[in-house]
Design an enzyme around this catalytic site. Structure first.
Site, short mmCIF file in Angstrom:
data_model
loop_
_atom_site.label_atom_id
_atom_site.label_comp_id
_atom_site.label_asym_id
_atom_site.label_seq_id
_atom_site.Cartn_x
_atom_site.Cartn_y
_atom_site.Cartn_z
N HIS A 34 1.01 -1.03 -0.16
CA HIS A 34 -0.21 0.04 -0.03
C HIS A 34 0.89 1.20 0.02
CE1 HIS A 34 1.11 -0.08 4.22
NE2 HIS A 34 0.64 -0.83 4.37
N HIS A 37 4.12 1.44 2.33
CA HIS A 37 5.19 0.68 1.87
C HIS A 37 5.78 1.57 0.74
CE1 HIS A 37 2.72 -2.91 3.01
NE2 HIS A 37 3.84 -3.13 3.58
N GLN A 153 8.95 -2.92 16.78
CA GLN A 153 9.70 -3.56 15.80
C GLN A 153 10.96 -2.64 15.51
OE1 GLN A 153 8.17 -5.56 12.32
NE2 GLN A 153 8.89 -4.02 11.09
N SER A 186 -1.58 -3.63 5.71
CA SER A 186 -2.00 -4.71 4.83
C SER A 186 -3.26 -5.30 5.47
CB SER A 186 -0.84 -5.74 4.49
OG SER A 186 0.16 -5.11 4.13
N ARG A 187 -3.36 -5.38 6.78
CA ARG A 187 -4.56 -5.98 7.41
C ARG A 187 -5.76 -5.31 7.32
NH1 ARG A 187 -0.31 -7.99 10.89
NH2 ARG A 187 -0.36 -10.23 10.98
P1 AMP Z 1 4.84 -5.15 6.85
O1 AMP Z 1 4.76 -5.64 5.12
O2 AMP Z 1 3.54 -4.86 7.15
O3 AMP Z 1 5.73 -6.11 7.23
O4 AMP Z 1 5.52 -3.49 6.80
C1 AMP Z 1 6.91 -3.64 5.97
C2 AMP Z 1 7.35 -2.22 6.21
O5 AMP Z 1 6.24 -1.19 5.78
C3 AMP Z 1 7.69 -2.16 7.79
O6 AMP Z 1 8.82 -1.31 7.86
C4 AMP Z 1 6.50 -1.23 8.47
O7 AMP Z 1 6.70 -0.53 9.54
C5 AMP Z 1 6.15 -0.35 7.13
N1 AMP Z 1 4.61 0.04 7.20
C6 AMP Z 1 3.76 -0.45 7.17
N2 AMP Z 1 2.61 0.11 6.95
C7 AMP Z 1 3.21 1.52 7.08
C8 AMP Z 1 2.37 2.89 6.97
N3 AMP Z 1 1.08 3.03 7.23
N4 AMP Z 1 3.23 3.69 6.97
C9 AMP Z 1 4.63 3.69 6.89
N5 AMP Z 1 5.23 2.46 6.85
C10 AMP Z 1 4.53 1.69 7.03
#
Ligand code: AMP
Length: 282
Positions: A34, A37, A153, A186-187
């Site tokens: 999204h 990312h 994290q 993503s959720r």
């Molecule tokens: P994930 O795919 O959920 O493991 O996230 C991958 C990366 O995207 C991680 O560093 C997350 O912190 C970051 N991320 C997820 N959601 C957001 C958001 N809304 N804004 C900025 N970064 C995000």
């Protein structure tokens, strides 16, 4: 954009970029991409000349009753978005490439790994650090970009990197939100219209808590937590925690604290577990 799956292909591409004098930035993800990312990729491009994105849904960071099997996998649209974003290399390893031996965690998140998210999701942070460490070994980036959205994290990755990968610079990217305040995740695609409305209240609770910080810098952590908790008083959102911690140590803050703090929230809306946070200065 090239897409590679094996360790050998990855090494060849990274070696070529480095031989050409390029600085390598890395953005690890679990896919279902999204704008959050994509904003990380924009940050990566500002810090390097060659951007590597990984998509890997890491079994090690999901608990037995969590959503590993139904976690959204949308590789085709993800890939198209990454081309559009100007990514140089997409790494989509299989479980065998990441865990050629046993699927046991090789990293321990320590005490910060067992509070808040770690208390609700035992083992999650050991699994997360294990995959990030393995990906760092494989990609060997100069910089890596992570979102502030996953604050605990990020804290643990910063600590591990300082200790085990001192040559990698970690960059924190701000949380991207919908107009109504909901942090992109993503959720979020699990939420129907009604649940989506309820989910907006997590960020509203954070804003209410932030507004309870006295502008004079007077610290009253309880008032901030209480205000945020009251703001979320809705039966549709099942609160797991609201906490206020020192951003640098993740220790709960006390009266008299001054510095950067994080107000963190986790709640369930239906079956969907959501987290969010905001930074406050005392
Ligand atoms: P994930 O795919 O959920 O493991 O996230 C991958 C990366 O995207 C991680 O560093 C997350 O912190 C970051 N991320 C997820 N959601 C957001 C958001 N809304 N804004 C900025 N970064 C995000």
């Amino acid at each position: 954009m090239k897409t590679v799956t094996s360790e050998a292909q990855l090494h060849a591409e990274i070696a070529e970029a480095k031989a050409a004098g390029k600085k390598v930035a890395f953005v690890p993800t679990m896919g279902a991409l999204h704008q959050g990312h994509l904003s990380l990729i924009e940050v990566a491009k500002r810090h390097a000349d060659f951007v590597v994105v990984s998509i890997f849904v890491n079994p090690l960071q999901f608990g037995p009753n969590e959503d590993f099997d139904k976690y959204p996998r949308t590789l085709e649209t993800d890939s198209a978005q990454l081309v559009e974003a100007g990514v140089d290399l997409l790494f989509t390893p299989t479980v065998e490439v990441i865990y050629p031996g046993s699927q046991e965690p090789t990293k321990s998140a320590g005490p910060v790994g067992s509070v808040l998210e770690g208390a609700v999701r035992p083992g999650h942070f050991d699994g997360m650090l294990t995959v990030v460490s393995r990906l760092f070994d494989l990609v060997q980036p100069n910089v890596a970009v992570f979102g502030a959205k996953d604050a605990q994290q990020l804290h643990l990755i910063n600590a591990m990197t300082k200790r085990d990968y001192p040559s990698i610079k970690i960059i924190e990217a701000p949380t991207i939100r919908e107009a109504g305040g909901l942090a992109l995740s993503s959720r979020n695609r699990y939420l129907d219209e009604e649940a989506h409305e309820v989910a907006q209240q997590l960020s509203a609770a954070l804003r209410a808590g932030a507004a309870a910080v006295h502008p004079g810098g007077q610290t009253n952590p309880n008032l901030v937590i209480e205000t945020a908790t009251n703001a979320l008083a809705t039966p549709e959102a099942k609160l797991e925690y609201i906490a206020l911690v020192d951003k640098d140590t993740f220790e709960p803050i006390e009266n008299g604290f001054s510095g950067r703090a994080l107000l963190l929230i986790a709640a369930r809306v239906g079956e969907t577990r959501l987290i969010d946070n905001t930074e406050l200065t005392f």
